[in-house]
Design an enzyme around this catalytic site. Structure first.
Site, PDB file in Angstrom:
ATOM      1  N   CYS A 174       2.774  -4.337  -9.324  1.00  0.00           N
ATOM      2  CA  CYS A 174       2.606  -2.888  -9.250  1.00  0.00           C
ATOM      3  C   CYS A 174       3.762  -2.166  -9.927  1.00  0.00           C
ATOM      4  O   CYS A 174       4.791  -2.751 -10.234  1.00  0.00           O
ATOM      5  CB  CYS A 174       2.509  -2.441  -7.790  1.00  0.00           C
ATOM      6  SG  CYS A 174       0.987  -2.970  -6.973  1.00  0.00           S
ATOM      7  N   HIS A 234       3.217   3.286  -7.025  1.00  0.00           N
ATOM      8  CA  HIS A 234       3.530   3.649  -5.642  1.00  0.00           C
ATOM      9  C   HIS A 234       5.023   3.827  -5.425  1.00  0.00           C
ATOM     10  O   HIS A 234       5.844   3.447  -6.257  1.00  0.00           O
ATOM     11  CB  HIS A 234       2.977   2.597  -4.674  1.00  0.00           C
ATOM     12  CG  HIS A 234       3.568   1.230  -4.821  1.00  0.00           C
ATOM     13  ND1 HIS A 234       4.775   0.873  -4.274  1.00  0.00           N
ATOM     14  CD2 HIS A 234       3.100   0.120  -5.447  1.00  0.00           C
ATOM     15  CE1 HIS A 234       5.032  -0.398  -4.547  1.00  0.00           C
ATOM     16  NE2 HIS A 234       4.041  -0.882  -5.268  1.00  0.00           N
TER      17      HIS A 234
END
Length: 181
Positions: A156, A140
């Site tokens: 992440c 992301h």
């Protein structure tokens, strides 16, 4: 290649700095660039956290390399997955584990944060799935550009918003992903 790609992207890292922030300068090695890379199938995403790079395999000899921020020790995703879903300006909610680990920091977001420039997932998100189930790990964007090239996230893979927008357009749902320890 990196400078040329930057000219094609919708906006620059410094185009929308937060009030009171100083312009961010990315180390040139973390700019998108085509590099020699082999051993993987075209269209596959290969992430090497220790080096802070994500590779989009373009041929049997090359890949488009992006600089990334990755998970802190013990929090990183490893192994194989697929891009199970993609989202533009995704909403975000900390995982239950994040809230348990750091309630003072994350409990106030338990109901979620709508998508937008202040959202921790940034401009785009590619959701990693394994065996048909969401792993809760994402590739992301970020509103913390200084984190690129560092191991600071909750697991992440972070990219500059400009870079994740570019990757989002290049990678289809179902693309294979491997994160190498």
């Amino acid at each position: 290649m990196g400078a040329g790609l930057a000219a094609l992207l919708p906006y620059s890292v410094n185009a929308h700095p937060l009030p009171g922030s100083k312009p961010f300068e990315l180390d040139p090695k973390f700019e998108p660039q085509t590099v020699e890379f082999s051993g993987y199938v075209r269209g596959m995403l290969v992430i090497i956290p220790r080096d802070h790079f994500l590779y989009l395999v373009e041929s049997d000899r090359s890949a488009l390399r992006y600089g990334v921020g990755v998970g802190k020790a013990g929090l990183a995703f490893r192994g194989e997955a697929v891009v199970g879903r993609k989202a533009k300006w995704p909403s975000w909610r900390p995982t239950d584990n994040m809230i348990r680990r750091e309630p003072a920091k994350y409990a106030r977001y338990a109901n979620g944060v709508p998508g937008g420039p202040n959202n921790p997932l940034g401009a785009r998100a590619l959701y990693l799935y394994r065996d048909g189930r969401d792993t809760l790990y994402r590739i992301h964007g970020t509103n913390q550009p200084w984190s690129i090239g560092k191991s600071v996230s909750n697991g992440c893979i972070r990219m500059l918003n400009d870079h994740v927008i570019d990757l989002y357009e290049r990678v289809p749902e179902g693309a294979k992903v491997i994160v190498i320890a």
